[in-house]
Design an enzyme around this catalytic site. Structure first.
Site, PDB file in Angstrom:
ATOM      1  N   GLU A   1       1.984   8.654  -5.866  1.00 53.19           N
ATOM      2  CA  GLU A   1       2.844   7.659  -5.227  1.00 53.19           C
ATOM      3  C   GLU A   1       2.730   6.315  -5.939  1.00 53.19           C
ATOM      4  O   GLU A   1       3.698   5.604  -6.110  1.00 53.19           O
ATOM      5  CB  GLU A   1       2.448   7.498  -3.751  1.00 53.19           C
ATOM      6  CG  GLU A   1       3.280   6.472  -3.018  1.00 53.19           C
ATOM      7  CD  GLU A   1       2.927   6.360  -1.525  1.00 53.19           C
ATOM      8  OE1 GLU A   1       3.742   5.798  -0.800  1.00 53.19           O
ATOM      9  OE2 GLU A   1       1.861   6.821  -1.110  1.00 53.19           O
TER      10      GLU A   1
ATOM     11  N   SER B   1       9.390   7.262   6.243  1.00 59.53           N
ATOM     12  CA  SER B   1      10.617   6.951   5.490  1.00 59.53           C
ATOM     13  C   SER B   1      11.477   8.196   5.342  1.00 59.53           C
ATOM     14  O   SER B   1      10.959   9.282   5.043  1.00 59.53           O
ATOM     15  CB  SER B   1      10.275   6.439   4.090  1.00 59.53           C
ATOM     16  OG  SER B   1       9.558   5.254   4.173  1.00 59.53           O
TER      17      SER B   1
ATOM     18  N   GLN C   1       6.973  12.155   4.399  1.00 61.33           N
ATOM     19  CA  GLN C   1       5.517  11.981   4.326  1.00 61.33           C
ATOM     20  C   GLN C   1       4.932  11.554   5.680  1.00 61.33           C
ATOM     21  O   GLN C   1       5.232  10.461   6.160  1.00 61.33           O
ATOM     22  CB  GLN C   1       5.197  10.892   3.287  1.00 61.33           C
ATOM     23  CG  GLN C   1       3.724  10.566   3.154  1.00 61.33           C
ATOM     24  CD  GLN C   1       3.461   9.407   2.205  1.00 61.33           C
ATOM     25  OE1 GLN C   1       4.345   8.582   1.967  1.00 61.33           O
ATOM     26  NE2 GLN C   1       2.269   9.333   1.651  1.00 61.33           N
ATOM     27  N   GLY C   2       4.079  12.385   6.258  1.00 55.79           N
ATOM     28  CA  GLY C   2       3.449  12.075   7.542  1.00 55.79           C
ATOM     29  C   GLY C   2       1.990  11.705   7.365  1.00 55.79           C
ATOM     30  O   GLY C   2       1.099  12.516   7.657  1.00 55.79           O
ATOM     31  N   TYR C   3       1.743  10.492   6.901  1.00 56.06           N
ATOM     32  CA  TYR C   3       0.369  10.003   6.734  1.00 56.06           C
ATOM     33  C   TYR C   3       0.033   8.978   7.834  1.00 56.06           C
ATOM     34  O   TYR C   3      -0.850   9.169   8.630  1.00 56.06           O
ATOM     35  CB  TYR C   3       0.211   9.305   5.373  1.00 56.06           C
ATOM     36  CG  TYR C   3      -0.185  10.182   4.208  1.00 56.06           C
ATOM     37  CD1 TYR C   3       0.170  11.521   4.146  1.00 56.06           C
ATOM     38  CD2 TYR C   3      -0.916   9.658   3.142  1.00 56.06           C
ATOM     39  CE1 TYR C   3      -0.187  12.306   3.060  1.00 56.06           C
ATOM     40  CE2 TYR C   3      -1.287  10.439   2.057  1.00 56.06           C
ATOM     41  CZ  TYR C   3      -0.924  11.759   2.017  1.00 56.06           C
ATOM     42  OH  TYR C   3      -1.282  12.523   0.935  1.00 56.06           O
ATOM     43  N   SER C   4       0.803   7.850   7.854  1.00 53.00           N
ATOM     44  CA  SER C   4       0.416   6.705   8.686  1.00 53.00           C
ATOM     45  C   SER C   4       0.571   7.000  10.175  1.00 53.00           C
ATOM     46  O   SER C   4       1.453   7.758  10.592  1.00 53.00           O
ATOM     47  CB  SER C   4       1.290   5.496   8.350  1.00 53.00           C
ATOM     48  OG  SER C   4       1.223   5.219   6.983  1.00 53.00           O
TER      49      SER C   4
ATOM     50  N   SER D   1      -1.081  -1.981   0.961  1.00 56.26           N
ATOM     51  CA  SER D   1      -0.748  -3.413   1.045  1.00 56.26           C
ATOM     52  C   SER D   1      -1.396  -4.195  -0.111  1.00 56.26           C
ATOM     53  O   SER D   1      -2.291  -3.696  -0.789  1.00 56.26           O
ATOM     54  CB  SER D   1      -1.233  -3.981   2.381  1.00 56.26           C
ATOM     55  OG  SER D   1      -2.648  -4.052   2.367  1.00 56.26           O
TER      56      SER D   1
HETATM   57  C1  FAD Z   1       9.041   0.326   4.252  1.00 58.00           C
HETATM   58  C2  FAD Z   1       7.833   1.167   4.565  1.00 58.00           C
HETATM   59  C3  FAD Z   1       7.891   2.533   4.362  1.00 58.00           C
HETATM   60  C4  FAD Z   1       6.792   3.329   4.677  1.00 58.00           C
HETATM   61  N1  FAD Z   1       6.895   4.692   4.521  1.00 58.00           N
HETATM   62  C5  FAD Z   1       5.872   5.491   4.910  1.00 58.00           C
HETATM   63  C6  FAD Z   1       6.018   6.922   4.881  1.00 58.00           C
HETATM   64  O1  FAD Z   1       7.066   7.462   4.481  1.00 58.00           O
HETATM   65  N2  FAD Z   1       4.997   7.678   5.327  1.00 58.00           N
HETATM   66  C7  FAD Z   1       3.810   7.140   5.768  1.00 58.00           C
HETATM   67  O2  FAD Z   1       2.904   7.894   6.125  1.00 58.00           O
HETATM   68  N3  FAD Z   1       3.647   5.779   5.818  1.00 58.00           N
HETATM   69  C8  FAD Z   1       4.646   4.952   5.413  1.00 58.00           C
HETATM   70  N4  FAD Z   1       4.507   3.585   5.480  1.00 58.00           N
HETATM   71  C9  FAD Z   1       3.288   3.028   6.062  1.00 58.00           C
HETATM   72  C10 FAD Z   1       2.386   2.302   5.079  1.00 58.00           C
HETATM   73  O3  FAD Z   1       1.681   3.207   4.277  1.00 58.00           O
HETATM   74  C11 FAD Z   1       1.460   1.392   5.912  1.00 58.00           C
HETATM   75  O4  FAD Z   1       2.285   0.421   6.543  1.00 58.00           O
HETATM   76  C12 FAD Z   1       0.432   0.701   5.051  1.00 58.00           C
HETATM   77  O5  FAD Z   1      -0.512   1.617   4.557  1.00 58.00           O
HETATM   78  C13 FAD Z   1      -0.316  -0.408   5.852  1.00 58.00           C
HETATM   79  O6  FAD Z   1      -0.821   0.099   7.041  1.00 58.00           O
HETATM   80  P1  FAD Z   1      -0.502  -0.604   8.454  1.00 58.00           P
HETATM   81  O7  FAD Z   1       0.955  -0.871   8.524  1.00 58.00           O
HETATM   82  O8  FAD Z   1      -1.125   0.224   9.513  1.00 58.00           O
HETATM   83  O9  FAD Z   1      -1.232  -2.027   8.371  1.00 58.00           O
HETATM   84  P2  FAD Z   1      -2.783  -2.293   8.612  1.00 58.00           P
HETATM   85  O10 FAD Z   1      -3.581  -1.311   7.828  1.00 58.00           O
HETATM   86  O11 FAD Z   1      -3.035  -2.381  10.076  1.00 58.00           O
HETATM   87  O12 FAD Z   1      -2.952  -3.707   7.941  1.00 58.00           O
HETATM   88  C14 FAD Z   1      -2.658  -4.938   8.621  1.00 58.00           C
HETATM   89  C15 FAD Z   1      -3.068  -6.084   7.694  1.00 58.00           C
HETATM   90  O13 FAD Z   1      -4.492  -6.062   7.466  1.00 58.00           O
HETATM   91  C16 FAD Z   1      -4.774  -6.005   6.072  1.00 58.00           C
HETATM   92  N5  FAD Z   1      -5.953  -5.174   5.818  1.00 58.00           N
HETATM   93  C17 FAD Z   1      -6.184  -3.930   6.325  1.00 58.00           C
HETATM   94  N6  FAD Z   1      -7.366  -3.452   5.858  1.00 58.00           N
HETATM   95  C18 FAD Z   1      -7.882  -4.413   5.045  1.00 58.00           C
HETATM   96  C19 FAD Z   1      -9.080  -4.506   4.259  1.00 58.00           C
HETATM   97  N7  FAD Z   1      -9.964  -3.517   4.207  1.00 58.00           N
HETATM   98  N8  FAD Z   1      -9.260  -5.630   3.518  1.00 58.00           N
HETATM   99  C20 FAD Z   1      -8.358  -6.656   3.554  1.00 58.00           C
HETATM  100  N9  FAD Z   1      -7.220  -6.613   4.279  1.00 58.00           N
HETATM  101  C21 FAD Z   1      -6.983  -5.516   5.014  1.00 58.00           C
HETATM  102  C22 FAD Z   1      -3.533  -5.383   5.453  1.00 58.00           C
HETATM  103  O14 FAD Z   1      -3.394  -5.748   4.094  1.00 58.00           O
HETATM  104  C23 FAD Z   1      -2.417  -5.993   6.310  1.00 58.00           C
HETATM  105  O15 FAD Z   1      -2.116  -7.281   5.864  1.00 58.00           O
HETATM  106  C24 FAD Z   1       5.586   2.758   5.166  1.00 58.00           C
HETATM  107  C25 FAD Z   1       5.518   1.369   5.356  1.00 58.00           C
HETATM  108  C26 FAD Z   1       6.635   0.574   5.062  1.00 58.00           C
HETATM  109  C27 FAD Z   1       6.514  -0.901   5.299  1.00 58.00           C
END
Ligand code: FAD
Length: 405
Positions: free
Chosen positions: A247, A164, A129-132, A384
């Site tokens: 998901e 992942s 999955q290429g989202y983030s 999150s």
């Molecule tokens: C083990 C693991 C596997 C993953 N696998 C994949 C994958 O296969 N493919 C993929 O595309 N992604 C994947 N991800 C990424 C995952 O989807 C993102 O980590 C997640 O969406 C959070 O984004 P971020 O890490 O950029 O944190 P950020 O969005 O930068 O958030 C940082 C902090 O700010 C808080 N925050 C952000 N916005 C708000 C808001 N509006 N209100 C209140 N609080 C807020 C968050 O809760 C967090 O505490 C994976 C992540 C992990 C940890």
């Protein structure tokens, strides 16, 4: 919130139990009893058996190689597999079958369905999955990876992160910006990209557990076929959201079974370490036990709705928030029970970084210590905890929206 199973449920349950007893190896005690090459070989072979029986993609129509099962049958199948500790697929099937396959069924053209769905099931195409991106996680619509049309192909440049199982995959479904001038949600497309090309580079990320289960993926003039857009050019946001529903929504039936099994192992751990009579540990164990019961009732509520034909919507956020926050606390209790031994863990490690260790896994210090570390990520991936709370507040409870920056 008491799920009422129709009369035909018992007969179907027997059928699944018979399938499991006829096809699992003699003396089967759960996938957690296997490790290393033995585990890999079993999963590969089991996947073939599931495919041949229509159980690999139970909800897909049979014309595309699925099982064509009803909602009730799917739930029973998932429950019985979870009870037996039998996997429902391989490590990338959550991306290929559950996320992408279901999304292609909803949005794909007939040609795309015929081309991609059988290849996903046969294992010919393995997906991630290429989202983030570094600047687009919770705020996914901020994504910046660019795709430009050049003749009959897309040229992609940019970066994905946290991919992942990307090192095990050969294809990546990619959210890309195809119209930089459109409002943020409007200029995005959902593009299928073959990773076996020089323009794609996968770099592992080291996790706190020492494993590298996720990756960075770099696109440098990577190419994709013009026709490999799902759901139409610049319509990727709607497609992406359908996929996130798959998901986040599927865990209700199975989570309580897996967390109950983990609770049983935790009780055993307390006994093994002579801590079962310690009143402070007992109080924390009792709290964990009560949380697993609440999880069971939450699951029943979702299940009741599912059996009545409602698919999990925003209220799936409540279940996700509940199990992920709980899992941080109960694995911390396991670490406290093991004491110093947990700091130099030994024995079998969990086979995956997601959720409880596999059914039947030995109560090794490595099992608990790695699950403890991985549980920290549970409140981040698939949205999150803060985001789940926002969804619950705004979309389930109808509270006023928080101010947007
Ligand atoms: C083990 C693991 C596997 C993953 N696998 C994949 C994958 O296969 N493919 C993929 O595309 N992604 C994947 N991800 C990424 C995952 O989807 C993102 O980590 C997640 O969406 C959070 O984004 P971020 O890490 O950029 O944190 P950020 O969005 O930068 O958030 C940082 C902090 O700010 C808080 N925050 C952000 N916005 C708000 C808001 N509006 N209100 C209140 N609080 C807020 C968050 O809760 C967090 O505490 C994976 C992540 C992990 C940890």
């Amino acid at each position: 919130m008491n799920p009422v199973y129709q009369p035909e449920a018992a007969a179907y349950r027997d059928k699944v139990k018979t399938f499991l007893s006829e096809n699992l190896p003699a003396g089967w005690g759960g996938i957690g009893q296997l490790d290393g090459a033995e585990l890999e070989a079993f999963v590969a072979e089991w996947r073939v058996t599931l495919h041949a029986s229509g159980y690999l993609a139970p909800n897909w129509p049979s014309e595309y190689g699925g099982g064509g099962l009803s909602a009730l049958e799917q739930v029973i199948l998932a429950e019985e597999f979870a009870k037996a500790g039998a996997p429902m697929g391989g490590p990338n099937d959550v991306f290929g079958i559950q996320m992408l396959g279901n999304t292609i069924l909803r949005w794909g053209t007939e040609e795309q369905k015929k081309h991609y769905l059988p290849r996903i099931l046969s294992g010919e195409d393995v997906w991630c999955q290429g989202y983030s991106e570094p600047n687009a996680g919770s705020d996914l619509s901020n994504l910046g990876l660019k795709a430009q049309l050049d003749g009959d192909q897309w040229i992609l440049n940019g970066q994905k992160i946290w991919t992942s199982a990307g090192h095990l995959a050969d294809h990546i479904f990619t959210l890309a910006r195809t119209d930089p001038d459109a409002p943020r949600h409007k200029g995005i497309s959902f593009i299928l990209v073959d990773m076996r090309q020089p323009g794609i580079e996968v770099r592992p990320i080291k996790m706190i557990s020492g494993e590298s289960e996720f990756n960075e993926v770099f696109y440098t003039d990577a190419v994709a076929r013009k026709e490999d857009v799902i759901g139409g050019v610049n319509n990727g946001w709607a497609v992406a959201m359908t996929l996130l529903g798959f998901e986040r929504g599927e865990a209700a039936a199975v989570s309580p079974i897996r967390y109950q099994a983990e609770m049983d192992r935790l009780l055993l751990l307390a006994k093994q370490y002579g801590k079962a009579d310690d009143p402070r540990i007992r109080q924390r164990l009792a709290w964990c036990y009560s949380q697993v019961q609440i999880m069971r009732y939450l699951g029943m509520r979702t299940l009741t709705q599912f059996l009545q034909g409602h698919h999990p919507g925003p209220d799936a956020a409540i279940g996700k928030l509940f199990w992920s926050e709980f899992h941080k606390i109960n694995t911390e209790l396991a670490m406290d029970i093991m004491g110093m031994e947990g700091l130099a863990p030994t024995g079998r490690k969990p086979s995956s970084a997601f959720g409880p260790d596999d059914a039947g896994a030995p109560n090794s210090t490595n099992s608990w210590a790695m699950t403890f570390l991985n549980a920290r990520a549970g409140t981040i991936y698939a949205g999150s905890s803060q985001i789940q709370r926002n969804i619950t507040g705004e979309m389930v409870l109808g509270l006023p929206k928080e101010p947007r920056v």
